[in-house]
Design a protein around this motif. Structure first.
Motif, mmCIF file in Angstrom:
data_model
loop_
_atom_site.group_PDB
_atom_site.id
_atom_site.type_symbol
_atom_site.label_atom_id
_atom_site.label_comp_id
_atom_site.label_asym_id
_atom_site.label_seq_id
_atom_site.Cartn_x
_atom_site.Cartn_y
_atom_site.Cartn_z
ATOM 1 N N ARG A 209 126.267 -20.125 -7.604
ATOM 2 C CA ARG A 209 125.683 -21.315 -8.226
ATOM 3 C C ARG A 209 124.163 -21.268 -8.211
ATOM 4 O O ARG A 209 123.497 -21.989 -8.958
ATOM 5 C CB ARG A 209 126.165 -22.571 -7.498
ATOM 6 C CG ARG A 209 127.653 -22.840 -7.591
ATOM 7 C CD ARG A 209 128.024 -24.047 -6.752
ATOM 8 N NE ARG A 209 127.743 -23.823 -5.330
ATOM 9 C CZ ARG A 209 127.815 -24.772 -4.401
ATOM 10 N NH1 ARG A 209 128.128 -26.015 -4.743
ATOM 11 N NH2 ARG A 209 127.556 -24.479 -3.134
ATOM 12 N N PHE A 210 123.588 -20.436 -7.334
ATOM 13 C CA PHE A 210 122.137 -20.387 -7.163
ATOM 14 C C PHE A 210 121.636 -19.037 -7.669
ATOM 15 O O PHE A 210 121.984 -17.986 -7.119
ATOM 16 C CB PHE A 210 121.777 -20.596 -5.697
ATOM 17 C CG PHE A 210 122.483 -21.768 -5.070
ATOM 18 C CD1 PHE A 210 122.114 -23.064 -5.381
ATOM 19 C CD2 PHE A 210 123.543 -21.560 -4.198
ATOM 20 C CE1 PHE A 210 122.774 -24.139 -4.812
ATOM 21 C CE2 PHE A 210 124.205 -22.632 -3.622
ATOM 22 C CZ PHE A 210 123.823 -23.928 -3.936
ATOM 23 N N ALA A 211 120.821 -19.074 -8.693
ATOM 24 C CA ALA A 211 120.454 -17.856 -9.417
ATOM 25 C C ALA A 211 119.831 -16.791 -8.513
ATOM 26 O O ALA A 211 120.223 -15.615 -8.542
ATOM 27 C CB ALA A 211 119.498 -18.213 -10.553
ATOM 28 N N ASP A 275 128.144 -22.160 -17.638
ATOM 29 C CA ASP A 275 127.259 -22.454 -16.516
ATOM 30 C C ASP A 275 126.636 -23.843 -16.656
ATOM 31 O O ASP A 275 126.477 -24.567 -15.669
ATOM 32 C CB ASP A 275 126.165 -21.389 -16.414
ATOM 33 C CG ASP A 275 126.701 -20.052 -15.940
ATOM 34 O OD1 ASP A 275 127.829 -20.026 -15.408
ATOM 35 O OD2 ASP A 275 126.000 -19.036 -16.094
ATOM 36 N N ARG A 276 126.289 -24.219 -17.869
ATOM 37 C CA ARG A 276 125.714 -25.551 -18.086
ATOM 38 C C ARG A 276 126.728 -26.641 -17.780
ATOM 39 O O ARG A 276 126.402 -27.646 -17.146
ATOM 40 C CB ARG A 276 125.251 -25.670 -19.533
ATOM 41 C CG ARG A 276 123.936 -24.961 -19.833
ATOM 42 C CD ARG A 276 123.628 -24.983 -21.307
ATOM 43 N NE ARG A 276 122.343 -24.342 -21.595
ATOM 44 C CZ ARG A 276 121.959 -23.966 -22.802
ATOM 45 N NH1 ARG A 276 122.770 -24.165 -23.843
ATOM 46 N NH2 ARG A 276 120.777 -23.394 -22.986
ATOM 47 N N GLY A 279 127.250 -26.919 -14.041
ATOM 48 C CA GLY A 279 126.047 -27.174 -13.262
ATOM 49 C C GLY A 279 125.494 -25.970 -12.539
ATOM 50 O O GLY A 279 124.787 -26.130 -11.531
ATOM 51 N N ARG A 281 122.857 -23.285 -12.188
ATOM 52 C CA ARG A 281 121.490 -23.113 -12.685
ATOM 53 C C ARG A 281 121.107 -21.641 -12.699
ATOM 54 O O ARG A 281 120.249 -21.179 -11.925
ATOM 55 C CB ARG A 281 120.533 -23.912 -11.810
ATOM 56 C CG ARG A 281 120.796 -25.411 -11.793
ATOM 57 C CD ARG A 281 120.381 -26.050 -13.098
ATOM 58 N NE ARG A 281 118.941 -25.977 -13.279
ATOM 59 C CZ ARG A 281 118.325 -26.238 -14.423
ATOM 60 N NH1 ARG A 281 119.035 -26.543 -15.496
ATOM 61 N NH2 ARG A 281 117.008 -26.156 -14.510
ATOM 62 N N SER A 282 121.735 -20.886 -13.552
ATOM 63 C CA SER A 282 121.424 -19.468 -13.674
ATOM 64 C C SER A 282 120.095 -19.300 -14.408
ATOM 65 O O SER A 282 119.566 -20.233 -15.019
ATOM 66 C CB SER A 282 122.541 -18.743 -14.429
ATOM 67 O OG SER A 282 122.620 -19.216 -15.765
ATOM 68 N N VAL A 285 120.325 -20.206 -18.041
ATOM 69 C CA VAL A 285 120.262 -21.648 -18.302
ATOM 70 C C VAL A 285 118.817 -22.133 -18.217
ATOM 71 O O VAL A 285 118.372 -22.951 -19.033
ATOM 72 C CB VAL A 285 121.152 -22.412 -17.298
ATOM 73 C CG1 VAL A 285 120.954 -23.922 -17.438
ATOM 74 C CG2 VAL A 285 122.620 -22.051 -17.509
ATOM 75 N N ARG A 286 118.081 -21.627 -17.256
ATOM 76 C CA ARG A 286 116.705 -22.092 -17.054
ATOM 77 C C ARG A 286 115.738 -21.558 -18.095
ATOM 78 O O ARG A 286 114.874 -22.282 -18.602
ATOM 79 C CB ARG A 286 116.218 -21.676 -15.671
ATOM 80 C CG ARG A 286 116.977 -22.316 -14.514
ATOM 81 C CD ARG A 286 116.423 -21.828 -13.187
ATOM 82 N NE ARG A 286 117.099 -22.442 -12.049
ATOM 83 C CZ ARG A 286 116.760 -22.234 -10.794
ATOM 84 N NH1 ARG A 286 115.754 -21.414 -10.506
ATOM 85 N NH2 ARG A 286 117.425 -22.829 -9.817
#
Length: 371
Positions: A209-211, A275-276, A279, A281-282, A285-286
């Motif tokens: 979940r955390f890039a 991913d969006r 939720g 935040r790859s 996505v950012r």
């Protein structure tokens, strides 16, 4: 011997009654042969459906009435008329189809591109410990096989974690412990810890979940553990030589650091919509698909440039030639393919991601040539 069973589709069903899956003849049924070689059926039951010769047929299977298998080459109807039976190969065909289907499911489940990458990387890095042709011995091949098999079990465990298929973890740890190689055991253990933390949905875990954390997990396994641990397994445990960090090993670790970052970043590009929704935040996505795509291509081109410089500084002519030529060709192919990708097409992006894995395989064919 076969058992006698009435085919369900041929039995009359009372209105409103559910059709049973199988109807077995009662133990009091008897089978007799008349003088003409026909087979007649009789039953002591006085109730139940009557079988008419122009309507119903019988399929042979009774656990109570044993008949020689050779006499069952045909099926018969109630009047004793012989009918052509189904081919005897039907059961074996069904079995082979089931086996084939199971193997195909397992093949797709294990994500073959990761299995191939793991096997190639271990073989390639292990060859860096070979100093002469005499090192390629049964001892070396045995140690290599131990490492590959254990790593493949761990690989399948990690990619199949969400499907609760955990038998491979027992096999890989058991093999790593039985072999007695410390580098091999710790490579498996660290891969297990990181792979589990990456995927499992528990508090403070599911690091995908955390890039940044997700990228570090992949980098740690693909770039560091695979290169160092499996090299040391061959160098110290198999060959019984002192641990050294040679120039080719440092190159392999550095190059695969770039490659692992690219794989970690690129794998999320096709799944940006998912991913969006969930939720996650790859980086895709950012920053957006296009920017991440060209960052990945740029990192790989940088890695190929470093490899070419590495080859240019080699004192071995054949190594210099192979390293420069091989990496120049791969860099040119990468740039050509990247320019033709339609970034609005998920299928095109996914196809390019699999192309990156092919470049990953190709690099492990070149690494043993770096000297």
């Amino acid at each position: 011997m076969d058992a006698l069973r009435l085919r369900p589709s041929l039995l009359p069903v009372r209105p409103g009654a559910a059709r049973p899956r199988d109807h077995f003849l009662p133990p009091c049924c008897s089978i007799q042969r008349n003088g003409e070689g026909r087979i007649c059926f009789s039953s002591q039951r006085t109730q139940g459906p009557t079988l008419h010769h122009h309507q119903k047929f019988f399929e042979w299977k009774s656990s109570y009435c044993r008949i020689s298998h050779r006499s069952l080459n045909t099926s018969v109807n109630a009047s004793g008329q012989q009918l052509q039976s189904e081919p005897e190969t039907h059961d074996s065909t069904t079995i082979w189809r089931a086996i084939s289907s199971s193997l195909d499911a397992f093949y797709r489940f294990s994500r073959p591109h990761t299995v191939i990458g793991t096997a190639l990387s271990i073989v390639s890095v292990s060859l860096l410990a070979v100093q002469s042709l005499s090192d390629i011995s049964p001892l070396f091949l045995t140690g290599l096989l131990e490492a590959v098999v254990a790593a493949l079990f761990m690989n399948i465990y990690i990619v199949g974690l969400n499907q609760l298929f955990d038998i491979e973890i027992d096999k890989s740890f058991g093999l790593g412990w039985a072999v007695g190689s410390q580098p091999l055991f710790w490579a498996l253990f660290i891969s297990f810890v990181l792979g589990t933390a990456y995927s499992i949905n528990l508090p403070y875990l599911r690091w995908k979940r955390f890039a940044v954390v997700a990228a570090l997990c992949i980098l740690a396994v693909r770039a560091v553990i695979v290169q160092l641990a499996f090299f040391l397994h061959i160098q110290t445990f198999v060959f019984r030589r002192p641990a050294v960090f040679s120039r080719p090993l440092l190159f392999a670790t550095g190059f695969m650091t770039f490659f692992s970052v690219v794989i970690a970043l690129f794998k999320d590009i096709p799944d940006i919509e998912g991913d969006r929704i969930f939720g996650i935040r790859s980086f895709s996505v950012r920053l957006g698909q296009k920017k991440v795509f060209w960052i990945c291509v740029g990192l790989l081109e940088m890695a190929y440039s470093v490899a070419i410089l590495m080859g240019a500084t080699s004192s071995c002519l054949w190594s210099k030639t192979a390293t420069i030529a091989g990496h120049s060709i791969l860099a040119a192919i990468l740039w050509s393919c990247a320019r033709s990708v339609d970034l609005t097409s998920k299928a095109a992006i996914t196809s390019f991601y699999m192309f990156i894995w092919k470049l990953f395989y190709a690099e492990y064919l070149l690494i043993p040539l770096v000297r």
